[in-house]
Design a protein around this motif. Structure first.
Motif, mmCIF file in Angstrom:
data_model
loop_
_atom_site.group_PDB
_atom_site.id
_atom_site.type_symbol
_atom_site.label_atom_id
_atom_site.label_comp_id
_atom_site.label_asym_id
_atom_site.label_seq_id
_atom_site.Cartn_x
_atom_site.Cartn_y
_atom_site.Cartn_z
ATOM 1 N N LYS A 1 0.805 -1.133 -0.109
ATOM 2 C CA LYS A 1 0.123 -0.018 -0.025
ATOM 3 C C LYS A 1 1.023 1.181 0.160
ATOM 4 O O LYS A 1 0.552 2.232 -0.594
ATOM 5 C CB LYS A 1 -0.907 0.060 1.108
ATOM 6 C CG LYS A 1 -1.740 -1.283 1.307
ATOM 7 C CD LYS A 1 -2.561 -1.170 2.521
ATOM 8 C CE LYS A 1 -1.837 -1.081 3.965
ATOM 9 N NZ LYS A 1 -1.100 -2.482 4.223
ATOM 10 N N THR A 2 2.005 1.257 0.980
ATOM 11 C CA THR A 2 2.802 2.439 1.013
ATOM 12 C C THR A 2 3.468 2.520 -0.191
ATOM 13 O O THR A 2 4.007 3.562 -0.897
ATOM 14 C CB THR A 2 3.645 2.299 2.087
ATOM 15 O OG1 THR A 2 2.793 2.450 3.414
ATOM 16 C CG2 THR A 2 4.435 3.643 2.235
ATOM 17 N N THR A 3 4.064 1.306 -0.840
ATOM 18 C CA THR A 3 4.684 1.330 -1.991
ATOM 19 C C THR A 3 3.948 2.108 -3.318
ATOM 20 O O THR A 3 4.386 2.839 -3.907
ATOM 21 C CB THR A 3 5.255 -0.107 -2.455
ATOM 22 O OG1 THR A 3 6.048 -0.462 -1.350
ATOM 23 C CG2 THR A 3 6.275 0.014 -3.618
ATOM 24 N N LEU B 1 -3.625 10.014 2.131
ATOM 25 C CA LEU B 1 -3.429 9.664 3.566
ATOM 26 C C LEU B 1 -2.937 8.307 3.618
ATOM 27 O O LEU B 1 -3.655 7.328 3.715
ATOM 28 C CB LEU B 1 -4.907 10.163 4.224
ATOM 29 C CG LEU B 1 -5.469 11.495 3.810
ATOM 30 C CD1 LEU B 1 -6.964 11.518 4.585
ATOM 31 C CD2 LEU B 1 -4.290 12.416 4.679
ATOM 32 N N ASP B 2 -1.781 8.281 4.296
ATOM 33 C CA ASP B 2 -1.219 6.935 4.376
ATOM 34 C C ASP B 2 -1.493 6.462 6.092
ATOM 35 O O ASP B 2 -0.558 7.230 7.027
ATOM 36 C CB ASP B 2 0.212 6.732 4.249
ATOM 37 C CG ASP B 2 0.705 5.270 4.057
ATOM 38 O OD1 ASP B 2 -0.187 4.386 4.628
ATOM 39 O OD2 ASP B 2 1.859 5.038 3.511
ATOM 40 N N GLU B 3 -2.391 5.722 6.541
ATOM 41 C CA GLU B 3 -2.594 5.399 7.919
ATOM 42 C C GLU B 3 -2.972 6.494 8.704
ATOM 43 O O GLU B 3 -1.977 6.744 9.665
ATOM 44 C CB GLU B 3 -1.559 4.382 8.393
ATOM 45 C CG GLU B 3 -1.640 3.115 7.527
ATOM 46 C CD GLU B 3 -1.212 1.938 8.195
ATOM 47 O OE1 GLU B 3 -0.962 2.094 9.507
ATOM 48 O OE2 GLU B 3 -0.868 0.925 7.452
ATOM 49 N N PRO B 4 -3.791 7.574 8.543
ATOM 50 C CA PRO B 4 -3.876 8.691 9.464
ATOM 51 C C PRO B 4 -4.346 8.455 10.818
ATOM 52 O O PRO B 4 -4.116 9.374 11.708
ATOM 53 C CB PRO B 4 -4.962 9.582 8.587
ATOM 54 C CG PRO B 4 -5.823 8.697 7.780
ATOM 55 C CD PRO B 4 -4.823 7.496 7.460
ATOM 56 N N PHE C 1 2.264 10.990 5.603
ATOM 57 C CA PHE C 1 3.099 9.556 5.671
ATOM 58 C C PHE C 1 2.848 8.887 6.472
ATOM 59 O O PHE C 1 2.412 9.299 7.897
ATOM 60 C CB PHE C 1 4.599 10.373 5.606
ATOM 61 C CG PHE C 1 5.366 10.886 4.637
ATOM 62 C CD1 PHE C 1 5.736 10.521 3.356
ATOM 63 C CD2 PHE C 1 5.005 12.404 4.501
ATOM 64 C CE1 PHE C 1 6.286 11.160 2.215
ATOM 65 C CE2 PHE C 1 5.171 13.269 3.373
ATOM 66 C CZ PHE C 1 6.076 12.435 2.357
ATOM 67 N N GLN C 2 2.833 7.725 6.437
ATOM 68 C CA GLN C 2 2.943 6.519 7.313
ATOM 69 C C GLN C 2 3.795 6.734 8.710
ATOM 70 O O GLN C 2 3.437 6.751 9.857
ATOM 71 C CB GLN C 2 2.930 5.166 7.026
ATOM 72 C CG GLN C 2 2.695 4.079 7.942
ATOM 73 C CD GLN C 2 2.724 2.809 7.469
ATOM 74 O OE1 GLN C 2 2.914 2.614 5.998
ATOM 75 N NE2 GLN C 2 2.491 1.670 8.106
ATOM 76 N N ASN C 3 4.988 6.742 8.236
ATOM 77 C CA ASN C 3 5.804 7.181 9.240
ATOM 78 C C ASN C 3 6.329 8.772 9.395
ATOM 79 O O ASN C 3 6.827 9.223 8.296
ATOM 80 C CB ASN C 3 7.305 6.425 9.071
ATOM 81 C CG ASN C 3 8.000 6.470 7.735
ATOM 82 O OD1 ASN C 3 7.369 6.990 6.934
ATOM 83 N ND2 ASN C 3 9.097 6.243 7.351
HETATM 84 MG MG LIG Z 1 2.312 1.199 4.678
#
Ligand SMILES: [Mg+2]
Ligand SMILES: Nc1ncnc2c1ncn2[C@@H]1O[C@H](COP(=O)(O)OP(=O)(O)OP(=O)(O)O)[C@@H](O)[C@H]1O
Lengths: 268, 309
Positions: free
Chosen positions: A48-50, A181-184, A90-92
């Protein structure tokens, strides 16, 4: 290019990305219509993040094509995509910890500011008014995302949950047409996660197309118009939220387990 | 903005009243050397302190500026034109070299800039037909149309004014959207790029700007002392400059000035230290990193703020 009836906000066509022997995203396709909230779900390491990194230009696809608002943007750098109306979180966390919260948001408005070296050095007077406006805009945005308590804070002094919102405010400052939105809601308490859901609905109501990656299924089911399920880099299912909920493949791979744990957490 | 104006005013007043406290020409000499180092450090701090990109080769740019002035005025070129030519040459070189090496990060960038500085100083040393080689060469006074800057006092005001102008430039830059973009690059290159900051372009821009400031300071230094030697372009001088920036305070323009002034003046005043100058720089660099990694001025500011609350 004339906006045809099939004009999508985002179109990912047969995109793949390898890391050495690993195929992190494998021939993935998805279309996001303007104005919708599109969720992408899937187990850890599904890609997903990729996929977000491919869409936002941080990675180049090994093959395939990415179109933003009808334009082929494959391989363009992130700053060029930002200029075309894309922004993301960003997730991180990727916070500017060397700056204040307001300055973080102001960087989001970079493309609307006068960032020429000449006026930066020699015309501080002419710039002062623009800067005051930029600060006012940034503070208003912070209030809108619920960061009213941190208007004078240094980013480094803010708690995790507030930093998640700060990333959203920073992304909104660019006035994006498409927001990733990556894992808000990752790491947030259930009430905090719910209020992120409310915030997302408000952003969507302003006409911003949202693509959401999230493990919190309550949030996903509550806000999404459509859902794509990713598994080992491949699109396993793509449909309306209720269709995905009913899909037995999805349940087996991912949803069942998640829904159960989500409930267990809530009831604990 | 108000704080920047105060900093600038403080500096200008300090420079204006300092001559009353300078008992003789020797002290003028020390003050001028401090001012020249401060100009380089304010520029270098834009690169290292604000943008987070190390350079261990800036003495090379300083040396190129100095030698450009020395060589071109030797051929009869007017001093201001030679100085401008040196700045343009160095700016172009920095833009050219910056394109590949600014893609590197951390240790790799440090090694690449180190290599660049070493190459520049070797070229200066070995091209002895134009540069005088290891012996260095004499430089004509800074002059134009029969008028010239002569004597420590005149040079003091020239360097003082140049420093104030450089600090004004740096303060303006940092307070602008450009400065914000540079600091964002320091904070997270990824996020800066995603927010629309053309990271590669801004890095190159600040690299060129800091290199040009070093070249201009080199030209002034060459004309002031009437002599240039390859040492000024060498690795040790680069290390001294970085130490001044780190000690004074990264991401603080006034800190860079304070660092340059203290580390120029201290070894001169404590003559015992002079023989151990490099040892002192090394020890100071280590001590700063361990005890106050943010540098002198930012640390003092924090202490001051805490003491008032
Ligand atoms: Mg991810
Ligand atoms: N830069 C990289 N280099 C090598 N492998 C990578 C890189 N980025 C991601 N991967 C690998 O690609 C796969 C997909 O990772 P990705 O981060 O996209 O998953 P994800 O779906 O976002 O997972 P999560 O839900 O845990 O965030 C993983 O196996 C990961 O280790």
């Amino acid at each position: 290019m004339a906006p045809g009836p099939d004009l999508t906000a985002l179109s990912v066509r047969g995109v793949s990305r390898r890391f050495g022997g690993l195929v992190a995203v494998d021939n993935a396709s998805l279309d996001v219509a303007p104005g919708v909230v599109q969720a992408i779900i899937g187990p850890n390491g599904a890609g997903k993040t990729t996929l977000f990194n491919l869409i936002s230009g941080l990675y180049r696809p090994t093959q395939g094509e990415v179109r933003l608002l009808g334009e082929d943007v494959t391989g363009l750098p992130p700053s060029a995509l930002a200029r075309r109306g894309l922004s993301r979180t960003f997730q991180n966390l990727q916070i500017f910890f060397n700056m204040t919260a307001v300055e973080n948001v102001m960087v989001g408005a970079h493309l609307r500011s006068d960032a020429r070296l000449w006026s930066a050095i020699f015309r501080p007077g002419a710039r002062a008014r623009q800067e005051r406006e930029a600060i006012r805009d940034a503070r208003r945005l912070m209030e809108e995302v619920g960061l009213g308590a941190y208007l004078d804070a240094d980013a480094a002094a803010m708690p995790y949950g507030a930093l998640k919102r700060l990333e959203i405010a920073r992304a909104l400052a660019s006035r994006p047409k498409l927001l990733l939105l990556d894992e808000p809601a990752a790491g947030l308490t259930p009430p905090e996660a719910r209020s992120i859901g409310t915030l997302m609905r408000r952003i969507a109501a302003d006409g911003v197309t949202i693509v959401l990656v999230e493990h919190n299924m309550r949030l996903v089911m509550g806000v999404s118009d459509r859902i794509v399920v990713l598994d080992r880099g491949r699109v396993l299912a793509d449909g309306r939220a209720d269709e995905i909920r009913a899909n037995s493949d999805v349940a087996r791979v991912y949803l069942g387990k998640r829904m159960r744990t989500a409930r267990a957490v809530v009831h604990a | 903005m108000r704080r920047d104006t105060a900093v600038l005013l403080l500096l200008a007043v300090g420079i204006a009243v300092l001559p009353f406290a300078l008992p003789n020409r020797y002290f003028y000499d020390v003050a001028i050397l401090a001012g020249i180092n401060a100009i380089v450090c304010v520029g270098l701090n834009l690169l290292i302190g604000y943008t987070g990109q190390i350079s261990l080769g800036h003495a090379g740019f300083f040396g190129l500026g100095a030698y450009a002035s020395a060589i071109l005025t030797g051929y009869g070129c007017p001093a201001p034109a030679a100085m401008a030519a040196g700045a343009v040459i160095v700016g172009a070189l920095a833009a050219l070299v910056g394109r590949p090496i600014l893609r590197l990060k951390g240790h790799y960038l440090a090694m690449a800039t180190l290599g660049m500085g070493i190459i520049i100083s070797i070229v200066i040393t070995t091209e002895d037909r134009v540069t005088g080689g290891p012996d260095g060469m004499a430089v004509a006074p800074f002059g134009l149309l029969g008028w010239s800057v002569q004597g420590e006092e005149a040079w003091y005001w020239v360097i003082g004014a140049s420093l104030v102008a450089t600090v004004a430039l740096a303060l303006n830059l940092i307070a602008s959207p450009v400065g914000r973009a540079l600091r964002a690059i320091h904070g997270s290159e990824t996020a800066a790029e995603v927010m629309g900051v053309d990271v590669a372009r801004y890095k190159r821009m600040v690299f060129v700007l800091s290199a040009v400031l070093a070249a201009l300071a080199g030209s002034l230094a060459a004309h002031y002392s009437g002599f240039v030697s390859p040492a000024k372009a060498g690795f040790m001088h680069s290390i001294e400059l970085v130490t001044m920036v780190v000690f004074g305070g990264m991401a603080s323009t006034l800190g860079a000035v304070v660092g340059a002034v203290l580390l120029t003046v201290l070894p001169q005043l404590l003559t015992v230290l002079k023989d151990y100058e490099l040892l002192m720089f090394g020890a100071l660099l280590m001590g700063t990193m361990i005890l106050m990694p943010r540098g002198l001025l930012p640390t003092l500011e924090t202490l001051w703020r805490r003491a008032r609350i």
